[in-house]
Design a protein around this motif. Structure first.
Motif, PDB file in Angstrom:
ATOM      1  N   PRO A 175       0.615  -1.372   0.172  1.00 15.71           N
ATOM      2  CA  PRO A 175       0.091   0.022  -0.131  1.00 15.71           C
ATOM      3  C   PRO A 175       0.800   1.260  -0.038  1.00 15.71           C
ATOM      4  CG  PRO A 175       0.101  -0.724   2.190  1.00 15.71           C
ATOM      5  CD  PRO A 175       1.003  -1.968   1.355  1.00 15.71           C
ATOM      6  N   HIS A 178      -2.708   7.585   0.538  1.00 10.56           N
ATOM      7  CA  HIS A 178      -3.919   7.167   0.016  1.00 10.56           C
ATOM      8  C   HIS A 178      -4.235   8.420  -0.852  1.00 10.56           C
ATOM      9  CE1 HIS A 178      -4.929   9.529   3.616  1.00 10.56           C
ATOM     10  NE2 HIS A 178      -5.958  10.012   3.096  1.00 10.56           N
ATOM     11  N   PRO A 227       0.743   3.215   5.159  1.00 14.18           N
ATOM     12  CA  PRO A 227       0.378   3.265   6.611  1.00 14.18           C
ATOM     13  C   PRO A 227       1.045   2.072   7.300  1.00 14.18           C
ATOM     14  CG  PRO A 227      -0.921   1.552   4.997  1.00 14.18           C
ATOM     15  CD  PRO A 227      -0.110   2.559   4.225  1.00 14.18           C
ATOM     16  N   HIS A 375       0.546  -1.383  11.939  1.00 13.70           N
ATOM     17  CA  HIS A 375      -0.483  -1.997  11.450  1.00 13.70           C
ATOM     18  C   HIS A 375      -0.338  -3.810  11.942  1.00 13.70           C
ATOM     19  CE1 HIS A 375       2.862  -3.559   9.235  1.00 13.70           C
ATOM     20  NE2 HIS A 375       2.100  -4.510   8.611  1.00 13.70           N
ATOM     21  N   SER A 400     -10.500   1.539   6.878  1.00 12.33           N
ATOM     22  CA  SER A 400     -10.270   0.483   5.860  1.00 12.33           C
ATOM     23  C   SER A 400      -8.955   0.946   4.968  1.00 12.33           C
ATOM     24  CB  SER A 400     -11.368   0.327   4.840  1.00 12.33           C
ATOM     25  OG  SER A 400     -11.013  -0.362   3.649  1.00 12.33           O
ATOM     26  N   ILE A 401      -8.179  -0.060   4.563  1.00 11.20           N
ATOM     27  CA  ILE A 401      -7.037   0.305   3.718  1.00 11.20           C
ATOM     28  C   ILE A 401      -7.386   0.195   2.294  1.00 11.20           C
ATOM     29  CG2 ILE A 401      -6.782  -2.505   3.289  1.00 11.20           C
ATOM     30  CD1 ILE A 401      -3.928  -0.317   4.716  1.00 11.20           C
ATOM     31  N   ASP A 402      -8.446   0.392   1.866  1.00 11.46           N
ATOM     32  CA  ASP A 402      -8.875   0.322   0.591  1.00 11.46           C
ATOM     33  C   ASP A 402      -8.343   1.341  -0.239  1.00 11.46           C
ATOM     34  OD1 ASP A 402     -10.271  -2.125   0.896  1.00 11.46           O
ATOM     35  OD2 ASP A 402     -12.121  -1.069   0.670  1.00 11.46           O
ATOM     36  N   ASN A 404      -5.447   2.972   0.138  1.00 15.64           N
ATOM     37  CA  ASN A 404      -3.979   3.091   0.095  1.00 15.64           C
ATOM     38  C   ASN A 404      -3.484   2.079  -1.154  1.00 15.64           C
ATOM     39  OD1 ASN A 404      -4.829   3.205   2.949  1.00 15.64           O
ATOM     40  ND2 ASN A 404      -2.800   4.412   2.878  1.00 15.64           N
ATOM     41  N   TYR A 405      -4.437   1.663  -1.819  1.00 13.19           N
ATOM     42  CA  TYR A 405      -4.116   0.658  -3.044  1.00 13.19           C
ATOM     43  C   TYR A 405      -4.621   1.104  -4.171  1.00 13.19           C
ATOM     44  CZ  TYR A 405      -2.567  -3.283   0.155  1.00 13.19           C
ATOM     45  OH  TYR A 405      -1.796  -3.929   1.093  1.00 13.19           O
ATOM     46  N   ARG A 411      -4.832  -6.807  -2.157  1.00  7.21           N
ATOM     47  CA  ARG A 411      -4.807  -6.183  -1.140  1.00  7.21           C
ATOM     48  C   ARG A 411      -4.855  -7.029   0.148  1.00  7.21           C
ATOM     49  NH1 ARG A 411      -9.719  -1.839  -2.635  1.00  7.21           N
ATOM     50  NH2 ARG A 411      -8.661  -1.220  -4.243  1.00  7.21           N
ATOM     51  N   ILE A 414      -4.834  -5.808   6.124  1.00  3.67           N
ATOM     52  CA  ILE A 414      -4.068  -4.934   7.020  1.00  3.67           C
ATOM     53  C   ILE A 414      -5.017  -4.144   7.748  1.00  3.67           C
ATOM     54  CG2 ILE A 414      -2.814  -3.118   7.114  1.00  3.67           C
ATOM     55  CD1 ILE A 414      -1.222  -4.066   4.581  1.00  3.67           C
ATOM     56  N   LYS A 416      -5.119  -0.906   9.930  1.00  2.00           N
ATOM     57  CA  LYS A 416      -4.323   0.272  10.190  1.00  2.00           C
ATOM     58  C   LYS A 416      -4.439   0.881  11.628  1.00  2.00           C
ATOM     59  CE  LYS A 416      -5.616   2.743   6.974  1.00  2.00           C
ATOM     60  NZ  LYS A 416      -5.859   4.133   5.794  1.00  2.00           N
TER      61      LYS A 416
END
Length: 446
Positions: A175, A178, A227, A375, A400-402, A404-405, A411, A414, A416
């Motif tokens: 990641p 963002h 992150p 994380h 959410s980590i979404d 960051n990708y 994905r 993870i 955070k």
């Protein structure tokens, strides 16, 4: 109590209660002297004190008026634990110190406010920025330093401007930051990703991407990655520079948490860049506040003219007031004192976070770097949405980590964890509650 203090307190009370609203005109000096049975000079002393505190302002031959009846207030007490917010704790910032710099900047540069600024940034700020950069082991010439409207402006310009290598594809860690991922998606720029974990990146994969793609630059956060919270070691940084030089690739180094580095031997990629390959970016959004909108960019000689040209067409100059205030904040030594204080405070939280992760979640992969964000990697069976929803109901906020990708990139599972807005005494409780939630089988896919 002195008479002028009594008058001052009475007027402050009227402003606080809204009896005197924003824009309201105060009684004349003569009427106030009659009202309080004192001399006009005593009234003027009280009014000067109010004016110094920016509660009122004067209009010659018209009188005094209220600036704003809403006074600064401390944030309300709360019972939530916010692991999602990454912005700094605003009430910890010594705003009165910076306010002095703002006022002084207006007095000093008042004539400059009525004309456009300098293309590269305020020259006197560049001088101070050079000194600051040297404390991060960034040694460069003033000609190579640009003042930008935050790091995001630098990233935007670098992404669209042509490079000497005539390449077009951007390589990013996954990641990654963002907002930059959002930028790349929005403008549909050619981009590829490379997986990064707490252990770093696969250097063989990096070489393959450099050799088989038209990579313009590699965007990376070598230390205290966002992150993940992890950093590259010296060997990894050497290998990345070597590969970049071999395949004619530039490196964009985002060193946004340089002020929080505790290891004096952990130098940026830029420090040992002998090939003029590294573009160094520095932000003040974490150490001070995001609304300052000031960033530093240190460019290789080959990119200066093009960067200048593109910057001129998108933004004549960053805020002159912000630049002048930051210059005074750096020059006066206020920044150094504040940097030490806030770094110590955040590192206490970062240390507590690491201890809590080891105590409550020892079975999950994480980083050992002391950073305000970290994380944990969760099993694929965990339903992240349900987990976050359950913890939100317990007033524990996660993100959410979404974002960051890149779209389509695999994905990791993870979670955070950021403690920049979490009181130190609440961190352990929050991590413990996350550990308990992970034992609840309702938070797993059936």
């Amino acid at each position: 109590m002195l008479k002028y203090d009594f008058i001052y307190n009475q007027l402050v009370q009227q402003i606080q209660t809204g009896t005197l609203q924003a824009g309201a005109k105060l009684p004349s000096i003569r009427n106030l002297s009659l009202q309080f049975s004192c001399s006009k000079s005593t009234v003027l002393t009280a009014l000067n004190k109010l004016e110094t505190q920016h509660l009122i302002y004067a209009i010659p031959k018209s009188g005094y008026f209220v600036v704003d009846h809403q006074l600064p207030h401390l944030p309300p007490a709360n019972d939530f634990i916010d692991f999602a917010t990454s912005s700094p704790t605003w009430h910890a910032f010594p705003y009165k110190d910076f306010q002095h710099c703002m006022n002084k900047a207006i007095d000093t540069y008042q004539t400059d406010l009525f004309r456009y600024g300098t293309p590269k940034g305020l020259p006197s700020l560049i001088v101070e920025a050079k000194k600051l950069l040297e404390t991060y082991q960034i040694f460069t010439h003033e000609d190579n330093i640009f003042i930008t409207s935050g790091v995001q402006q630098s990233l935007s310009l670098l992404s669209i401007m042509p490079f000497p290598n005539q390449r077009t594809t951007i390589l990013v860690e996954q990641p990654s930051y963002h907002l930059y991922m959002d930028y790349l998606k929005t403008y549909r720029l050619p981009v590829v990703g490379i997986k990064r974990t707490a252990e770093g990146i696969n250097l063989d994969e990096l070489e393959q991407l450099f050799s088989t793609n038209t990579i313009k630059f590699f965007y990376t956060m070598p230390r205290l990655h966002n992150p993940l919270g992890s950093s590259y070691n010296k060997k990894e940084k050497y290998s990345i520079r070597k590969l970049a030089n071999k395949y004619d690739v530039y490196i964009v180094e985002d060193d946004y948490l340089a002020d929080f580095e505790q290891n004096s031997k952990m130098d940026p990629l830029f420090t040992e860049d002998l090939e003029d390959r590294v573009i160094y970016l520095k932000s003040f959004s974490k150490i001070m506040f995001p609304g300052l909108r000031i960033g530093l960019a240190v460019l290789p000689h080959a990119l200066i003219n093009t960067f200048q040209q593109y910057k001129n067409t998108t933004d004549i100059d960053s805020s002159m007031i912000s630049q002048a205030a930051l210059e005074l904040y750096l020059k006066s030594g206020m920044f150094d004192r504040y940097q030490i204080k806030v770094s110590e405070d955040y590192m206490k939280r970062a240390t507590t976070l690491q201890h809590s992760l080891k105590k409550h979640l020892p079975m999950y992969l994480t980083t050992t770097d002391i950073c305000m964000h970290s994380h944990i990697v969760l099993p694929r069976q965990v339903n992240m949405n349900l987990l976050i929803q359950q913890l939100t109901q317990q007033h524990i906020f996660l993100d959410s980590i979404d974002r960051n990708y890149l779209e389509g990139f695999y994905r990791e599972r993870i979670l955070k964890l950021n403690v920049s807005n979490v009181e130190e005494q609440k961190i352990d409780k929050g991590i413990k509650e996350i550990a308990i939630a992970l034992t609840n089988m309702n938070n797993y896919y059936s």
